[in-house]
Write a protein that holds these residues in place. Structure first.
Motif, mmCIF file in Angstrom:
data_model
loop_
_atom_site.group_PDB
_atom_site.id
_atom_site.type_symbol
_atom_site.label_atom_id
_atom_site.label_comp_id
_atom_site.label_asym_id
_atom_site.label_seq_id
_atom_site.Cartn_x
_atom_site.Cartn_y
_atom_site.Cartn_z
ATOM 1 N N UNK A 106 37.203 12.302 -8.372
ATOM 2 C CA UNK A 106 38.163 12.513 -7.295
ATOM 3 C C UNK A 106 37.606 12.140 -5.854
ATOM 4 N N UNK A 107 36.340 12.667 -5.714
ATOM 5 C CA UNK A 107 35.693 12.086 -4.486
ATOM 6 C C UNK A 107 35.813 10.730 -4.361
ATOM 7 N N UNK A 108 35.425 9.857 -5.486
ATOM 8 C CA UNK A 108 35.267 8.373 -5.695
ATOM 9 C C UNK A 108 36.690 7.966 -5.347
ATOM 10 N N UNK A 109 37.837 8.425 -6.015
ATOM 11 C CA UNK A 109 39.075 7.928 -5.709
ATOM 12 C C UNK A 109 39.504 8.155 -4.246
ATOM 13 N N UNK A 110 39.330 9.388 -3.644
ATOM 14 C CA UNK A 110 39.747 9.355 -2.322
ATOM 15 C C UNK A 110 38.989 8.733 -1.108
ATOM 16 N N UNK A 111 37.761 8.635 -1.655
ATOM 17 C CA UNK A 111 36.992 7.560 -0.746
ATOM 18 C C UNK A 111 37.521 6.274 -0.808
ATOM 19 N N UNK A 112 37.914 5.657 -1.848
ATOM 20 C CA UNK A 112 38.400 4.303 -1.849
ATOM 21 C C UNK A 112 39.794 4.376 -1.212
ATOM 22 N N UNK A 113 40.546 5.381 -1.201
ATOM 23 C CA UNK A 113 41.843 5.553 -0.573
ATOM 24 C C UNK A 113 41.438 5.652 0.815
ATOM 25 N N UNK A 114 40.507 6.339 1.375
ATOM 26 C CA UNK A 114 40.527 6.415 2.893
ATOM 27 C C UNK A 114 39.944 5.044 3.220
ATOM 28 N N UNK A 115 39.197 4.181 2.642
ATOM 29 C CA UNK A 115 38.793 2.968 2.964
ATOM 30 C C UNK A 115 40.152 2.013 3.030
ATOM 31 N N UNK A 116 40.797 2.173 1.991
ATOM 32 C CA UNK A 116 42.220 1.456 2.032
ATOM 33 C C UNK A 116 42.894 1.770 3.460
ATOM 34 N N UNK A 117 42.991 2.948 3.617
ATOM 35 C CA UNK A 117 43.916 3.360 4.954
ATOM 36 C C UNK A 117 43.254 2.899 6.235
ATOM 37 N N UNK A 118 42.030 2.778 6.085
ATOM 38 C CA UNK A 118 41.236 2.283 7.335
ATOM 39 C C UNK A 118 41.514 0.846 7.656
ATOM 40 N N UNK A 119 41.361 0.165 6.574
ATOM 41 C CA UNK A 119 41.585 -1.216 6.399
ATOM 42 C C UNK A 119 43.170 -1.869 6.747
ATOM 43 N N UNK A 120 43.952 -0.622 6.547
ATOM 44 C CA UNK A 120 45.518 -0.845 6.947
ATOM 45 C C UNK A 120 45.739 -0.500 8.455
ATOM 46 N N UNK A 121 44.669 0.171 9.073
ATOM 47 C CA UNK A 121 45.061 0.436 10.523
ATOM 48 C C UNK A 121 45.594 1.771 10.386
ATOM 49 N N UNK A 122 45.682 2.646 9.260
ATOM 50 C CA UNK A 122 45.869 4.234 9.684
ATOM 51 C C UNK A 122 44.747 4.941 9.920
ATOM 52 N N UNK A 123 45.060 5.924 10.910
ATOM 53 C CA UNK A 123 43.681 6.386 11.367
ATOM 54 C C UNK A 123 43.664 7.875 10.946
ATOM 55 N N UNK A 124 44.718 8.515 10.518
ATOM 56 C CA UNK A 124 44.916 9.831 10.228
ATOM 57 C C UNK A 124 45.572 9.969 8.837
ATOM 58 N N UNK A 125 45.005 11.138 8.207
ATOM 59 C CA UNK A 125 45.607 11.628 6.780
ATOM 60 C C UNK A 125 45.634 13.048 6.873
ATOM 61 N N UNK A 126 46.595 13.582 6.044
ATOM 62 C CA UNK A 126 46.735 14.879 5.700
ATOM 63 C C UNK A 126 47.296 15.386 4.453
ATOM 64 N N UNK A 127 46.973 16.715 4.018
ATOM 65 C CA UNK A 127 47.561 16.898 2.605
ATOM 66 C C UNK A 127 47.542 18.441 2.582
ATOM 67 N N UNK A 128 48.163 18.879 1.463
ATOM 68 C CA UNK A 128 48.242 20.238 1.186
ATOM 69 C C UNK A 128 47.085 20.624 0.183
ATOM 70 N N UNK A 129 46.300 21.418 0.367
ATOM 71 C CA UNK A 129 45.194 21.248 -0.621
ATOM 72 C C UNK A 129 45.539 22.314 -1.656
ATOM 73 N N UNK A 130 44.804 22.317 -2.886
ATOM 74 C CA UNK A 130 44.812 23.280 -3.926
ATOM 75 C C UNK A 130 43.587 24.149 -3.555
ATOM 76 N N UNK A 131 42.644 23.621 -2.950
ATOM 77 C CA UNK A 131 41.403 24.645 -2.611
ATOM 78 C C UNK A 131 40.904 24.087 -1.289
ATOM 79 N N UNK A 132 40.836 24.966 -0.499
ATOM 80 C CA UNK A 132 40.391 24.639 0.854
ATOM 81 C C UNK A 132 38.860 24.104 0.834
ATOM 82 N N UNK A 133 38.138 24.754 0.210
ATOM 83 C CA UNK A 133 36.738 24.522 0.127
ATOM 84 C C UNK A 133 36.399 23.028 -0.533
ATOM 85 N N UNK A 134 37.146 22.702 -1.472
ATOM 86 C CA UNK A 134 37.150 21.271 -1.866
ATOM 87 C C UNK A 134 37.469 20.186 -1.066
#
Length: 416
Positions: free
Chosen positions: A106-134
């Protein structure tokens, strides 16, 4: 592992992973149909295919739904952040089957997603967590809280005006009228703009039971809605009697609000309690004959993070009378492009950012979560310093940060 957009022909495999992750009692081979998703949703996955000796990239065509190891998706949102509308990715549907867990996928997947968002010019991300510490480990921090109010219908009597105007049942085709009220009501920072299919497929539909929607109109002002309520009636195992669960309570003015309370009160023959949610400062105490009749509980809300430090700091507006230059040392353990020192210059309501050398003296040290809270306005600099999330040695720098980043009290009401 291959990070890919999940194609339409793999949708069943994507939904199977989600179903077992979020509704495990249905089993991994659940055949129930998932609800339609808005067009702004983009599914992503990590595929783990049996590798071929063929080096031809065309081997990607051989990916199968069963090759999906972990999945996620994001919605294209527009949110009100510091003086303007900014692109925000609403990260959702993060799931993995049991055989793929505890492997860092999951860390790898979201790392790749964040990179895609940055490359697309999206500077912010938000989510509803299943676990805050994660998600805190991935750079996200909580940016707002929600109030949940539970009250009996009878207890609302003193808050209800004399009958006036009229109520009408609404459906998906009424979304433009609902949207007009929403735009008058939802003025909070970080509020999301809604598309037609968001209204149709999310606000007015549900995974389980579709909600009711009723609007109130004042006869003296034509047929324009002045308020609306979206709700379901649920019979919960741990409660005595039924609950009117209000998911949206929108009003253009206080008069409309009173009549929506009257609408809820008038369900006294059908439900034992009414449950409303709103911003952390939402209260009914001043309107009730007995303030203790309302059980009021504050609950932690969604999380957000800056995906691109330079883009975020240059996108937001600053107070026109602030002029300052600050060197920030940002620690981001998951998005390496953010890690390091930047110089922020603020003047005439705008910010400019440049990367500086690692040996440049830093006036502010903070991690990406603290910076995200500062930028979106959920936490003032003094509070972040109290929490030990920001290091500032000079009082002048502390004052400059307070002036440049006043709190905005964001509230994200959408669930995704």
């Amino acid at each position: 592992m291959r990070y890919r957009e999940v194609p339409d022909e793999h949708e069943d495999g994507f939904n199977d992973v989600l179903a077992y992750a979020f509704v495990p009692e249905r089993g991994p081979d659940d055949e129930s149909t998932a609800p339609d998703r808005p067009a702004t949703f983009h599914p992503r996955g990590l595929y783990d295919p049996v590798e071929s000796a063929d080096p031809d990239p065309a081997a990607d065509r051989e990916l199968e739904p069963d090759d999906l190891s972990v999945v996620c998706g994001y919605y294209d949102f527009s949110a009100r952040i510091r003086g303007g509308v900014r692109d925000v990715a609403g990260v959702s549907a993060v799931a993995s089957p049991p055989e793929a867990r505890r492997r860092g996928l999951v860390r790898t997947l979201l790392g790749r997603l964040h990179r895609e968002l940055r490359d697309d010019g999206v500077a912010f991300a938000a989510l509803w967590p299943f676990k805050y510490s994660f998600y805190r480990q991935l750079g996200y921090e909580r940016i707002c809280d929600h109030t949940r109010i539970v009250v009996s219908p009878d207890a609302l009597t003193d808050a209800c005006p004399a009958p006036d105007g009229s109520f009408e049942r609404l459906d998906e085709d009424d979304w433009p009228r609902l949207d007009a009220v929403y735009n008058q009501w939802a003025k909070d920072a970080f509020r999301l703009d809604r598309s037609e299919d968001w209204w149709r497929l999310r606000t007015l539909q549900s995974w389980d039971t579709d909600p009711y929607a009723y609007g109130w109109t004042d006869g003296d002002r034509g047929d324009d809605l002045r308020g609306y309520v979206v709700y379901t009636v649920v019979d919960e195992d741990d409660a005595d009697g039924k609950t009117m669960d209000v998911t949206e309570f929108a009003h253009a003015d206080r008069e409309a609000r009173g009549h929506l309370l009257r609408f809820c009160r008038n369900h006294d023959s059908q439900v034992e309690r009414i449950r409303l949610t709103g911003p952390a400062d939402a209260r009914l105490f001043d309107e009730l004959g007995d303030p203790r009749a309302a059980e009021t509980e504050i609950r932690p809300g969604p999380m957000a993070r800056v995906v691109d430090v330079e883009a975020a700091l240059e996108a937001v507006a600053y107070p026109e009378d602030v002029e300052t230059t600050l060197v920030l040392d940002v620690d981001d353990g998951t998005c390496g492009w953010n890690d390091g020192r930047v110089r922020l210059r603020v003047a005439d309501g705008r910010g400019t950012v440049e990367r500086v050398a690692a040996d440049t003296d830093a006036e502010v040290t903070l991690d990406i979560g603290a910076l995200s809270r500062l930028v979106v306005g959920s936490h003032a600099i003094d509070r972040l310093i109290q929490l030990g999330a920001v290091g500032v040695e000079r009082a002048a720098v502390r004052t400059a940060l307070a002036d440049a980043f006043p709190p905005t009290d964001p509230f994200l009401r959408e669930r995704f």
